[in-house]
Design a protein around this motif. Structure first.
Motif, PDB file in Angstrom:
ATOM      1  N   ILE A  35       0.831  -1.245   0.322  1.00  0.00           N
ATOM      2  CA  ILE A  35       0.006   0.022   0.018  1.00  0.00           C
ATOM      3  C   ILE A  35       0.742   1.263   0.026  1.00  0.00           C
ATOM      4  CG2 ILE A  35      -1.642   1.475   0.822  1.00  0.00           C
ATOM      5  CD1 ILE A  35      -3.002  -1.232   0.048  1.00  0.00           C
ATOM      6  N   SER A  52       1.073   5.239   0.559  1.00  0.00           N
ATOM      7  CA  SER A  52      -0.036   6.773   0.964  1.00  0.00           C
ATOM      8  C   SER A  52       0.622   7.754   0.735  1.00  0.00           C
ATOM      9  CB  SER A  52      -0.072   6.266   2.587  1.00  0.00           C
ATOM     10  OG  SER A  52       0.381   5.558   3.389  1.00  0.00           O
ATOM     11  N   ASP A  90      -4.948  -0.212  -8.082  1.00  0.00           N
ATOM     12  CA  ASP A  90      -6.390   0.289  -7.583  1.00  0.00           C
ATOM     13  C   ASP A  90      -5.403   2.204  -7.280  1.00  0.00           C
ATOM     14  OD1 ASP A  90      -9.000   1.387  -6.851  1.00  0.00           O
ATOM     15  OD2 ASP A  90      -9.181  -0.115  -4.963  1.00  0.00           O
ATOM     16  N   ILE A  91      -6.513   2.323  -6.708  1.00  0.00           N
ATOM     17  CA  ILE A  91      -5.877   4.646  -6.660  1.00  0.00           C
ATOM     18  C   ILE A  91      -7.455   5.023  -5.398  1.00  0.00           C
ATOM     19  CG2 ILE A  91      -5.702   6.012  -6.975  1.00  0.00           C
ATOM     20  CD1 ILE A  91      -3.422   5.934  -9.741  1.00  0.00           C
ATOM     21  N   SER A  92      -7.321   5.437  -4.460  1.00  0.00           N
ATOM     22  CA  SER A  92      -8.456   6.131  -4.506  1.00  0.00           C
ATOM     23  C   SER A  92      -7.504   7.522  -3.688  1.00  0.00           C
ATOM     24  CB  SER A  92      -8.695   5.539  -2.608  1.00  0.00           C
ATOM     25  OG  SER A  92      -9.282   6.455  -2.264  1.00  0.00           O
ATOM     26  N   ILE A 139      -4.502   6.896  -1.584  1.00  0.00           N
ATOM     27  CA  ILE A 139      -4.276   5.605  -1.416  1.00  0.00           C
ATOM     28  C   ILE A 139      -4.081   4.711  -2.230  1.00  0.00           C
ATOM     29  CG2 ILE A 139      -4.832   3.701   0.426  1.00  0.00           C
ATOM     30  CD1 ILE A 139      -5.042   5.485   2.619  1.00  0.00           C
ATOM     31  N   ALA A 191      -2.679   0.446  -3.696  1.00  0.00           N
ATOM     32  CA  ALA A 191      -2.705  -0.506  -3.887  1.00  0.00           C
ATOM     33  C   ALA A 191      -2.098  -1.165  -5.311  1.00  0.00           C
ATOM     34  CB  ALA A 191      -4.166  -1.695  -3.669  1.00  0.00           C
ATOM     35  N   LYS A 204       4.607   7.263   2.103  1.00  0.00           N
ATOM     36  CA  LYS A 204       4.909   6.233   2.097  1.00  0.00           C
ATOM     37  C   LYS A 204       4.573   4.463   1.598  1.00  0.00           C
ATOM     38  CE  LYS A 204       4.517   7.558   7.703  1.00  0.00           C
ATOM     39  NZ  LYS A 204       6.167   7.742   7.152  1.00  0.00           N
ATOM     40  N   GLN A 213       3.870   0.182   2.332  1.00  0.00           N
ATOM     41  CA  GLN A 213       4.387  -0.769   3.688  1.00  0.00           C
ATOM     42  C   GLN A 213       3.596  -2.227   2.956  1.00  0.00           C
ATOM     43  OE1 GLN A 213       2.307   2.538   5.686  1.00  0.00           O
ATOM     44  NE2 GLN A 213       2.807   0.900   7.503  1.00  0.00           N
ATOM     45  N   HIS A 214       3.659  -3.547   3.380  1.00  0.00           N
ATOM     46  CA  HIS A 214       3.836  -4.228   3.037  1.00  0.00           C
ATOM     47  C   HIS A 214       2.601  -4.214   3.837  1.00  0.00           C
ATOM     48  CE1 HIS A 214       3.320  -8.312   2.226  1.00  0.00           C
ATOM     49  NE2 HIS A 214       4.760  -8.726   2.731  1.00  0.00           N
ATOM     50  N   ALA A 268       0.353  -6.431   3.863  1.00  0.00           N
ATOM     51  CA  ALA A 268      -0.332  -7.423   5.664  1.00  0.00           C
ATOM     52  C   ALA A 268      -0.830  -6.892   6.746  1.00  0.00           C
ATOM     53  CB  ALA A 268       0.751  -8.594   5.093  1.00  0.00           C
ATOM     54  N   ILE A 269       0.189  -5.834   6.293  1.00  0.00           N
ATOM     55  CA  ILE A 269       0.091  -5.718   8.198  1.00  0.00           C
ATOM     56  C   ILE A 269      -1.661  -4.588   8.419  1.00  0.00           C
ATOM     57  CG2 ILE A 269       0.809  -3.224   7.362  1.00  0.00           C
ATOM     58  CD1 ILE A 269       1.704  -4.060  10.885  1.00  0.00           C
ATOM     59  N   PHE A 270      -2.087  -3.874   7.097  1.00  0.00           N
ATOM     60  CA  PHE A 270      -3.521  -3.969   7.113  1.00  0.00           C
ATOM     61  C   PHE A 270      -4.256  -4.771   7.384  1.00  0.00           C
ATOM     62  CE2 PHE A 270      -0.846  -1.167   4.893  1.00  0.00           C
ATOM     63  CZ  PHE A 270      -0.788   0.187   5.578  1.00  0.00           C
TER      64      PHE A 270
END
Lengths: 97, 452
Positions: A4, A6, A32-34, A45, A47, A76, A78-79, A81-83
């Motif tokens: 992800i 951000s 994906d983009i939001s 954000i 993906a 940032k 980040q993997h 999986a944390i989310f």
């Protein structure tokens, strides 16, 4: 591996262009983009899929962070999986990638 | 909440509310490092630790980078040294401590725990040597942590050990007098100690544990406080529910990192210790959570009830989130390491007696409390005995980590810096417990120890 990205900061022209250029140069696929403006802050954000990435995770992270510094934004990566782990009750304790 | 709302929530928890993985602790068994020759034994210990933990720090940093969640400490816990060293001819185990320190330094961890002895029922030869070596070991090493278990629900309280530990604490304070008696900050005296605790200074690798294991401690007092800020004035049902939900999320992050670390280091994942462990930083305080629940200042009437509910809700939320919750899970209430607690002591709201009452419902005990340097050893022993009794009778872990700061008295303050923080010196009773402590012997196990 999915991650992800951000991007948070003051809105300005060319943020998406800059970020997506870096990603395409490193063969990172955007899934994906939001994007929205939250409390006057530009918030994006993404993906992304890193399976075919041509550089290492750390290099990509540095490239994004540098762009962030240049444009006065916080970028940032980040993997994912944390989310999933924190917010998805179905995410089994042993299903991590 | 939609998917992206969740992403932003996680980022906010990490960036603003200081959610972190407090520690990844590798437990390493040193049982096979016993040797009649202490030099050889130390060599084996050094080699084993540096081999197993070679990549611990590196992998920890890599995980931190990839997942974007801070991992504050990478640490090691080993088999209680009294068990390993007693095969040798050595009459002091200070060299063992120095070996641990060297190994910790070589692999880059900030603390190594396990300079420990378990004497809840009595001393073996090695236990006595180890305990006598503690003050010097703590003064001559930087990263070694020590713990002694002096009581258990099954065995009662070893009052000879309680007496000895009062004197050991005093000696440790004296030998590190040039650094505000910091040696005592690395020494914990337990009742009902747990063998899989990743948190220092009380961590050691129990004899029931595997050869090597990764235990993880997560923490996020700031996240809990911030969640409670959103439900001001609502009922306790809602408070408990909010804490549970938050604890679940925090625990999941720890579970993920723990499994990942264990996989990468090729050792099994042990337990997740879900604890709200504060730091001296603003926004990372357990005391401030209690105040958010509605207390004007931590320590006022109602504090024990609020802490009990917090501790319980944290466990309930965490247990579902991880398959193996262990260690000391709950809320930690160290004084010097918690900005809100320091403030509460300074304001006169939090006293020693209230802290003792709070330990009945928190996850550990009297932790990081600075007291006058001229406090007699017997008074320190009596404090240890009181705390052990709370643990033994209530079938919970309790501990004492107390610092009689050499040369300092009431009204003064100690500053350790870093995670150990700073503490105003607290008042203890000026009446003597000497005759009580001098009796020695063992306080029998309570009646509910007979559960078979």
């Amino acid at each position: 591996m999915k991650a992800i990205i951000s991007v948070i900061g003051t809105d300005k022209i060319g943020i998406i262009a800059k970020v997506t250029t870096i990603l395409s140069e490193q063969s990172v696929n955007i899934l994906d983009i939001s994007q929205t403006i939250m409390q006057d802050y530009f918030t994006m954000i993404m993906a992304v899929d890193l399976s075919n990435m041509t550089c290492g995770f750390n290099e990509l992270k540095k490239l994004l962070e540098k762009t962030g510094t240049d444009m006065d934004l916080s970028i940032k990566i980040q993997h994912q999986a944390i989310f999933d782990a924190m917010h998805n009750i179905e995410y089994g304790s042993d299903q991590h990638e | 909440m939609n998917k992206y709302g969740s992403v932003l929530e996680t980022i906010q928890m990490i960036e603003k509310e200081k959610l972190d993985i407090r520690t990844i602790t590798m437990g390493i068994s040193l049982q096979d490092c016993a040797d009649a020759n202490s030099l050889k034994s130390c060599e084996k210990i050094y080699d084993k630790i540096t081999t197993y933990a070679e990549r611990l720090v590196e992998e920890g940093e890599r995980l931190e980078n990839e997942y974007g969640i801070p991992i504050i400490n990478k640490r090691i816990a080993v088999t209680p040294i009294s068990l390993v060293a007693q095969a040798s001819e050595a009459t002091s185990y200070v060299d063992y401590a120095k070996t641990l320190d060297r190994a910790a330094n070589a692999v880059g961890v900030n603390f190594i725990g396990g300079f420990s002895a378990l004497v809840h029922k009595g001393y073996s030869k090695g236990d006595r040597i180890l305990i006598n070596s503690i003050p010097e070991a703590l003064a001559e090493t930087e990263r070694v942590c020590s713990s002694v278990n002096i009581g258990s629900t099954k065995a009662g309280i070893n009052m000879d050990a309680v007496k000895d530990m009062g004197e050991i604490v005093k000696k440790a304070a004296y030998l590190t007098r040039n650094q505000d008696s910091i040696g005592c900050a690395k020494l914990v005296i337990f009742a009902n100690s747990v063998e899989d605790n990743p948190f220092m200074a009380g961590a050691y690798h129990g004899i029931g544990e595997p050869e090597a294991v990764i235990n993880v401690g997560v923490s996020g007092p700031g996240v809990v406080k911030s969640a409670l800020e959103k439900i001001k004035g609502q009922s306790f049902d809602q408070v408990a529910e909010t804490i549970k939900r938050t604890a679940f999320k925090i625990t999941r992050a720890g579970q993920l990192i723990g499994h990942e670390a264990a996989d990468r280091l090729n050792v099994p994942f042990g337990i997740l210790d879900l604890s709200l462990a504060p730091t001296p930083e603003v926004g990372d305080s357990v005391a401030r959570i209690l105040e958010e629940i509605g207390l004007e200042r931590c320590g006022c009437h109602g504090t024990t009830a609020a802490l009990a509910m917090l501790n319980d809700a944290v466990k309930k939320g965490g247990i579902m989130a991880s398959s193996h919750v262990g260690g000391l899970s709950g809320a930690f209430i160290p004084v010097s390491e918690d900005e809100g607690m320091i403030e509460a002591v300074k304001q006169g709201s939090l006293t020693f007696d209230k802290l003792e009452a709070m330990t009945c419902v928190c996850s550990v005990g009297l932790d990081m409390i600075a007291i006058p340097g001229d406090t007699p050893a017997s008074t320190i022993s009596a404090i240890i005995a009181d705390e052990a009794a709370i643990g033994v009778i209530n079938q919970k872990t309790t501990a004492v980590r107390i610092i009689p700061v050499h040369g300092k008295g009431l009204g003064e303050e100690v500053v350790f810096g870093g995670l150990l923080g700073q503490a105003p010196i607290m008042k203890v009773s000026s009446f003597s417990s000497e005759k009580f402590i001098n009796r020695g012997g063992r306080i029998p196990a309570p009646v509910h120890s007979f559960k078979n």
